[in-house]
Design a protein around this motif. Structure first.
Motif, PDB file in Angstrom:
ATOM      1  N   ALA A  79       0.818  -1.220   0.000  1.00  0.00           N
ATOM      2  CA  ALA A  79       0.000   0.000   0.000  1.00  0.00           C
ATOM      3  C   ALA A  79       0.852   1.271   0.000  1.00  0.00           C
ATOM      4  O   ALA A  79       0.521   2.256   0.662  1.00  0.00           O
ATOM      5  N   GLY A  80       1.941   1.216  -0.724  1.00  0.00           N
ATOM      6  CA  GLY A  80       2.770   2.420  -0.864  1.00  0.00           C
ATOM      7  C   GLY A  80       3.590   2.783   0.357  1.00  0.00           C
ATOM      8  O   GLY A  80       4.149   3.875   0.436  1.00  0.00           O
ATOM      9  N   VAL A  81       3.664   1.888   1.330  1.00  0.00           N
ATOM     10  CA  VAL A  81       4.421   2.178   2.550  1.00  0.00           C
ATOM     11  C   VAL A  81       5.832   1.581   2.438  1.00  0.00           C
ATOM     12  O   VAL A  81       5.984   0.402   2.121  1.00  0.00           O
ATOM     13  N   GLY A  82       6.846   2.390   2.692  1.00  0.00           N
ATOM     14  CA  GLY A  82       8.223   1.888   2.687  1.00  0.00           C
ATOM     15  C   GLY A  82       8.569   1.294   4.043  1.00  0.00           C
ATOM     16  O   GLY A  82       7.950   1.650   5.053  1.00  0.00           O
ATOM     17  N   SER A  83       9.551   0.379   4.079  1.00  0.00           N
ATOM     18  CA  SER A  83       9.912  -0.195   5.383  1.00  0.00           C
ATOM     19  C   SER A  83      11.425  -0.207   5.602  1.00  0.00           C
ATOM     20  O   SER A  83      12.202  -0.418   4.674  1.00  0.00           O
ATOM     21  N   TYR A  93      18.484   9.430   8.530  1.00  0.00           N
ATOM     22  CA  TYR A  93      17.228   8.659   8.509  1.00  0.00           C
ATOM     23  C   TYR A  93      16.196   9.334   7.608  1.00  0.00           C
ATOM     24  O   TYR A  93      15.492   8.674   6.847  1.00  0.00           O
ATOM     25  N   VAL A  94      16.131  10.670   7.686  1.00  0.00           N
ATOM     26  CA  VAL A  94      15.169  11.392   6.852  1.00  0.00           C
ATOM     27  C   VAL A  94      15.454  11.130   5.369  1.00  0.00           C
ATOM     28  O   VAL A  94      14.536  10.844   4.587  1.00  0.00           O
ATOM     29  N   ALA A  95      16.724  11.162   4.993  1.00  0.00           N
ATOM     30  CA  ALA A  95      17.084  10.909   3.588  1.00  0.00           C
ATOM     31  C   ALA A  95      16.673   9.491   3.186  1.00  0.00           C
ATOM     32  O   ALA A  95      16.187   9.253   2.074  1.00  0.00           O
ATOM     33  N   LEU A  96      16.861   8.567   4.109  1.00  0.00           N
ATOM     34  CA  LEU A  96      16.479   7.175   3.857  1.00  0.00           C
ATOM     35  C   LEU A  96      14.960   7.052   3.659  1.00  0.00           C
ATOM     36  O   LEU A  96      14.479   6.412   2.729  1.00  0.00           O
ATOM     37  N   TYR A  97      14.211   7.702   4.563  1.00  0.00           N
ATOM     38  CA  TYR A  97      12.743   7.664   4.463  1.00  0.00           C
ATOM     39  C   TYR A  97      12.285   8.272   3.129  1.00  0.00           C
ATOM     40  O   TYR A  97      11.411   7.727   2.466  1.00  0.00           O
ATOM     41  N   GLU A  98      12.891   9.412   2.776  1.00  0.00           N
ATOM     42  CA  GLU A  98      12.496  10.086   1.533  1.00  0.00           C
ATOM     43  C   GLU A  98      12.663   9.155   0.336  1.00  0.00           C
ATOM     44  O   GLU A  98      11.886   9.187  -0.609  1.00  0.00           O
ATOM     45  N   GLY A  99      13.702   8.323   0.404  1.00  0.00           N
ATOM     46  CA  GLY A  99      14.004   7.446  -0.724  1.00  0.00           C
ATOM     47  C   GLY A  99      13.055   6.269  -0.882  1.00  0.00           C
ATOM     48  O   GLY A  99      13.048   5.619  -1.927  1.00  0.00           O
ATOM     49  N   ILE A 100      12.257   5.966   0.135  1.00  0.00           N
ATOM     50  CA  ILE A 100      11.398   4.779   0.037  1.00  0.00           C
ATOM     51  C   ILE A 100       9.913   5.078   0.223  1.00  0.00           C
ATOM     52  O   ILE A 100       9.095   4.175   0.119  1.00  0.00           O
ATOM     53  N   ARG A 101       9.571   6.326   0.512  1.00  0.00           N
ATOM     54  CA  ARG A 101       8.154   6.617   0.728  1.00  0.00           C
ATOM     55  C   ARG A 101       7.410   6.436  -0.596  1.00  0.00           C
ATOM     56  O   ARG A 101       7.977   6.578  -1.664  1.00  0.00           O
ATOM     57  N   GLY A 102       6.146   6.095  -0.495  1.00  0.00           N
ATOM     58  CA  GLY A 102       5.375   5.754  -1.697  1.00  0.00           C
ATOM     59  C   GLY A 102       5.129   6.917  -2.619  1.00  0.00           C
ATOM     60  O   GLY A 102       5.419   8.042  -2.324  1.00  0.00           O
TER      61      GLY A 102
END
Ligand code: ADP
Ligand code: GLC
Length: 480
Positions: free
Chosen positions: A161-165, A471-480
């Motif tokens: 559902a577009g959620v990164g992990s 961590y923010v850069a990592l999240y940005e890279g995988i968010r849907g």
């Protein structure tokens, strides 16, 4: 500030609610560190007995009728500065004892730990996929250690559902082992039971399940991340890490600099004015009834093999002969507790001991001591060496994992370049440790040089700022 993204952080420990080790410090500090970058993080925890008592009146944001023998409710609220989601499932979590077993620390695990933490992971994945009843839906699911390992798997197998992990490894030596026969009970799809996915040496590991299904893997220091591809550090999971190398990175932990600040201690001090530190030292010596002409060292640690505690009885006698002294605060393996007791009996007036867990005392130790010893055999990150830097309590560490990444050893080159912040030794054995302690005593005797290293240590940035940005850069890279 405008919300840039949302993260659901899933873990079994979180300061100030429940803690057995550094995992709790990290999970507790991340939300505020990320908030500074506009990211909204909620922490999902099991509804342990002590936490349950504090959730009266909280909003129910999820209901699950069938959660391994009972129902579960997720309650949302704000406590001690953290936005929490508490999985209230009394049949799994409302028990006397610690988070993993009847004892308050680790060890003596509950027989149903696979199901207990599968339940946490199951509900976390559902909230990630559908959003809670209050409309809060994360962009990223951030899972910590084996306890949250099934969450990325449930998310991946049930629809992302577009959620990164993200799966963060704090300590790969705890792998969340379960029997192959539990596959169906743990709601894992049979077709994925093969070595490339869920199977782990014929059985199951929740940590492996997370590692093979998440979008990004992080370890808590760059050196630990690199070490994990080798069997000595990977402890069976090295092949998995190697296969996923392209998504693995190391993000160093930070320290909560509000909580760990010499300026916030009852007798405050700073790099510019160290007078308070001398008072703290005198108070500490009085508290433990020790009198130490040379460097006063401390150990604040779980007493386990990982931490190299068994080396202390072999190196401390020489350290004491050189004028040093030691205060130990810790608890853990009984054999090591006895070794520490024996050391204290053998050297009255030079060795102080407190078996137990005591947050307030640990602050007094860092504020008053000259050095902190961290002779770990392996250390994914380690926090106490960073407290040591901040408090001008020079770290003496084995050069492994995060210890190697945070301490610059006082060798001649580093001293003349003015970059040394402590002492690091290698390998983790008695001769190397003993030499490091001789080096500490010599450095302590050279007052101008000691002052320089101490100033340098206290000037280090051990805050969360740089790592939260990672961590923010990592999240940005995988968010849907
Ligand atoms: P680990 O998580 O492997 O135990 P870390 O260095 O990452 O190691 O974190 C340990 C945390 O627990 C630190 O915050 C440390 O100060 C704290 N701690 C460990 N033992 C004690 C104790 N006996 N009393 C107070 N704090 C302790
Ligand atoms: C683990 C590691 C420790 C690390 C902590 C927080 O408990 O043993 O090195 O600092 O997790 O990430």
């Amino acid at each position: 500030m405008q919300v840039k993204g949302r993260v659901l952080s899933v873990a079994s420990e979180c300061v100030p609610f429940i803690k057995t080790g550094g995992l709790a410090d990290v999970v507790g500090a991340l939300p505020a560190a990320l908030a500074a970058f506009g990211w909204d993080m909620r922490v999902m925890l099991p509804g342990y007995r002590a936490l349950r008592q504090r959730t009266a009146g909280w909003a129910e944001v999820w209901y699950e009728s069938d959660l391994w023998g009972g129902e579960g409710r997720v309650l949302s609220g704000h406590l001690d500065g953290v936005d929490l989601l508490i999985l209230d499932a009394p049949h799994l979590f409302d028990r006397e004892g610690g988070p993993y077993g009847a004892h308050s620390g680790s060890g003596g695990d509950w027989w149903d730990n696979p199901q207990r933490f599968a339940a946490l992971s199951w509900v976390a994945a559902k909230i990630a996929r559908h959003g809670g009843l209050d409309g809060w839906k994360p962009d990223v699911l951030h899972c910590h250690d084996w306890q949250a390992g099934f969450a990325p798997a449930y998310l991946a197998y049930g629809g992302r559902a577009g959620v990164g992990s993200v799966m963060t490894i704090h300590n790969i030596s705890f792998q969340g082992w379960a029997r192959a026969g539990q596959l169906d009970d743990l709601r894992l799809p049979r077709e994925h039971f093969h070595p490339g996915a869920l199977e782990y040496y014929g059985n199951l590991s929740s940590l492996k399940a997370g590692l093979v299904t998440c979008d990004r893997i992080t370890a808590v220091s760059p050196t630990y991340a690199a070490d994990l591809v080798r069997a000595e550090a990977g402890l069976g999971l090295e092949g998995v890490i190697r296969a996923r190398a392209s998504v693995v990175s190391g993000v160093l932990n930070g320290v909560d600099t509000q909580v760990w600040s010499p300026e916030a201690e009852p007798v405050p001090y700073s790099a510019a004015n160290l007078a308070g530190k001398a008072i703290n030292r005198a108070n500490l010596c009085a508290e433990f009834n020790v009198d130490v002409p040379g460097p006063l060292a401390i150990v604040v640690s779980r007493l386990t093999d990982q931490k190299g505690i068994d080396l202390l009885p072999q190196v401390i006698p020489d350290f004491i002969a050189q004028g040093g002294g030691l205060i130990v605060l810790g608890s853990g393996d009984q054999r090591l507790e006895w070794q520490m007791q024996e050391l204290a009996w053998n050297f009255p007036g030079r060795v102080g001991l407190r078996i137990g867990y005591d947050e307030g005392m640990s602050h007094r130790l860092f504020a008053g001591a000259d050095a902190v010893l961290v002779p770990s055999r392996f250390e994914p990150c380690g926090l106490t060496q960073m407290y040591g830097l901040r408090y001008g309590t020079l770290p003496v560490v084995s050069a492994v994992g995060g210890l190697a990444d945070t301490v610059i050893t006082a060798n001649p080159a580093a001293l003349s370049a003015g970059v040394a912040t402590g002492i690091a030794f290698h390998p983790t054995d008695v001769p190397a440790f003993a030499i490091a302690l001789r080096q500490l005593t010599a450095l302590y005797a050279d007052k101008p040089m000691w002052a320089k290293v101490q100033q340098r240590a206290m000037a280090q940035d051990v805050s969360w700022t740089a790592s939260a940005a990672k961590y923010v850069a990592l999240y940005e890279g995988i968010r849907g």
